[in-house]
Design an enzyme around this catalytic site. Structure first.
Site, mmCIF file in Angstrom:
data_model
loop_
_atom_site.group_PDB
_atom_site.id
_atom_site.type_symbol
_atom_site.label_atom_id
_atom_site.label_comp_id
_atom_site.label_asym_id
_atom_site.label_seq_id
_atom_site.Cartn_x
_atom_site.Cartn_y
_atom_site.Cartn_z
ATOM 1 N N GLU A 146 40.542 43.485 26.523
ATOM 2 C CA GLU A 146 41.788 44.115 26.962
ATOM 3 C C GLU A 146 43.156 43.499 26.600
ATOM 4 O OE1 GLU A 146 41.050 43.891 31.248
ATOM 5 O OE2 GLU A 146 39.332 45.026 31.349
ATOM 6 N N GLU A 150 30.159 48.515 29.895
ATOM 7 C CA GLU A 150 30.327 48.421 31.521
ATOM 8 C C GLU A 150 30.251 49.739 32.069
ATOM 9 O OE1 GLU A 150 34.078 46.053 32.320
ATOM 10 O OE2 GLU A 150 33.762 44.900 30.394
HETATM 11 C C1 GLA Z 1 36.848 44.611 33.388
HETATM 12 C C2 GLA Z 1 36.055 43.421 32.818
HETATM 13 C C3 GLA Z 1 34.838 43.053 33.563
HETATM 14 C C4 GLA Z 1 34.970 43.356 35.091
HETATM 15 C C5 GLA Z 1 35.377 44.651 35.243
HETATM 16 C C6 GLA Z 1 35.495 44.934 36.800
HETATM 17 O O1 GLA Z 1 36.340 45.658 33.055
HETATM 18 O O2 GLA Z 1 35.892 43.518 31.630
HETATM 19 O O3 GLA Z 1 34.442 41.674 33.207
HETATM 20 O O4 GLA Z 1 35.759 42.201 35.558
HETATM 21 O O5 GLA Z 1 36.969 44.747 34.862
HETATM 22 O O6 GLA Z 1 34.398 44.123 37.660
#
Ligand code: GLA
Length: 362
Positions: free
Chosen positions: A159, A266
């Site tokens: 990020e 994710e």
């Molecule tokens: C982001 C992070 C993850 C997690 C999510 C929320 O996507 O990369 O590690 O913390 O937020 O759970």
């Protein structure tokens, strides 16, 4: 006569094939990882505790890759300069090894869940770029080194791109102290620590054309500089109203042109329309049951997401879900505090939802 014998043989063969397929599909031990064995590894984000409780059998049945939900992040694993908490990460790695799972490491450098000590000296003053990069290098060498040869892929930088339309990189402490260079350095350190590990840049809201262009710009620059980067992680925290089929198609098409591995890292699909910023619950947020309408919408989105993942199977080799079942998801608290969400393929009792079958059968 000859013709009817042929016809009979073909019919017999066909009925046996479909019987086999049926019995495989009905076999409860046949999980997502099996349906997708010719496509992707299927992963799940876990805690060390979830591997020991009732979730363990579901994990073993359905998945073949693990990500630590929190245990490998900088804050939890390295809370003070000379303190490492290896216990939970070790438990996850041992479970994976014992059960032949792959492990995606998550993550080495991020602006959240990052310990304060990294950025300050003993007097509380901000450290120099040299000190920060030296600390980053030590952290990466220690963590990647410990699991060398066991973790096949790392989210090296998480990020780093800004969500603000007119800003390129996020104005994090990493950026303020070290400038853009911290990103390339993190990849170089990770590569030195384990030359065989696949290294990923990982981010969210990759379906936004504006943000996607910035992610692609960053990766293209890194590649031009000869930085060891092998993949892009698309987080995929999506919802019933986005991405649309066309939006996801163009997202995957754009990233596939980078000529890197793509992993969905994710994945969850919220049953509520997407909101990007945290807020308190309001009167309109009381409709929190998993209604038939929510179920239908969510199943439809899961169906076309996987249809598109399969379409881009040349580039995508792994899909990881963020959490195990609807019993617990980070979305139970985000963006609306204390609003229950149902973003996964298993319900609150670990049963397969209708979305599961949209993903598993095609
Ligand atoms: C982001 C992070 C993850 C997690 C999510 C929320 O996507 O990369 O590690 O913390 O937020 O759970």
């Amino acid at each position: 006569m000859k013709n009817s014998i042929y016809a009979f043989a073909i019919l017999l063969l066909f009925s046996q094939c479909s019987a086999n397929k049926k019995s495989v599909i009905q076999d409860p031990a046949y999980g997502l990882k099996d349906y997708y064995k010719n496509y992707f590894t299927i992963g799940v984000a876990v805690s060390a505790t979830s591997l020991k409780n009732k979730n363990a059998s579901l994990i073993l049945n359905e998945f073949n890759s693990l990500t630590a939900e929190n245990s490998m992040k900088m804050g939890p694993i390295h809370p003070a300069e000379n303190v490492y908490n290896w216990k939970d990460a070790d438990t996850i790695v041992a479970f994976a090894k014992n059960n032949n799972f792959k492990i995606r490491g998550h993550n080495l450098c991020w602006h959240q869940q990052t310990p304060k000590w990294l950025f300050i000296d003993s007097l509380g003053k901000q450290v120099s770029k040299e000190i920060l990069l030296a600390r980053l290098k030590k952290h990466i060498f220690d963590v990647v080194g410990r699991y060398k040869g066991q973790i096949y892929a790392w989210d090296v930088v998480n990020e780093a791109i800004s969500d603000a339309p007119n800003e390129y990189l996020r104005n994090s402490e990493w950026y303020q102290i070290a400038g853009e260079e911290y990103i390339a350095k993190a990849f170089q350190y990770a590569h030195e620590a384990d030359p065989d590990a696949l290294l990923f840049y990982n981010d969210y809201n990759e379906i936004s054309a504006t943000k996607r262009a910035k992610i692609i710009q960053l990766i293209t620059n890194l590649k031009k500089q000869g930085v060891p980067i092998h993949g892009v992680g698309l987080q995929g925290h999506w919802a019933v109203n986005e991405p649309s089929y066309g939006q996801l198609d163009s997202t995957l098409s754009d990233f596939s042109k980078l000529d890197l591995v793509i992993q969905i890292t994710e994945l969850d699909i919220s049953v509520y329309p997407k909101e990007h910023t945290a807020r308190e619950g309001q009167a309109i947020d009381t409709a929190t049951s998993f209604s038939k309408e929510k179920e239908i919408k969510q199943s439809a989105v899961y169906k076309y997401c996987f249809e598109l993942f399969r379409k881009y199977k040349k580039s995508i080799n792994s899909v990881t879900f963020w959490n195990i079942s609807d019993e617990h998801s980070w979305l139970d608290n985000f963006p609306v505090r204390n609003r229950k969400d149902y973003p996964l393929l298993f319900d609150t009792f670990n049963n397969r939802k209708s979305a599961y079958w949209q993903v598993a059968k095609w």
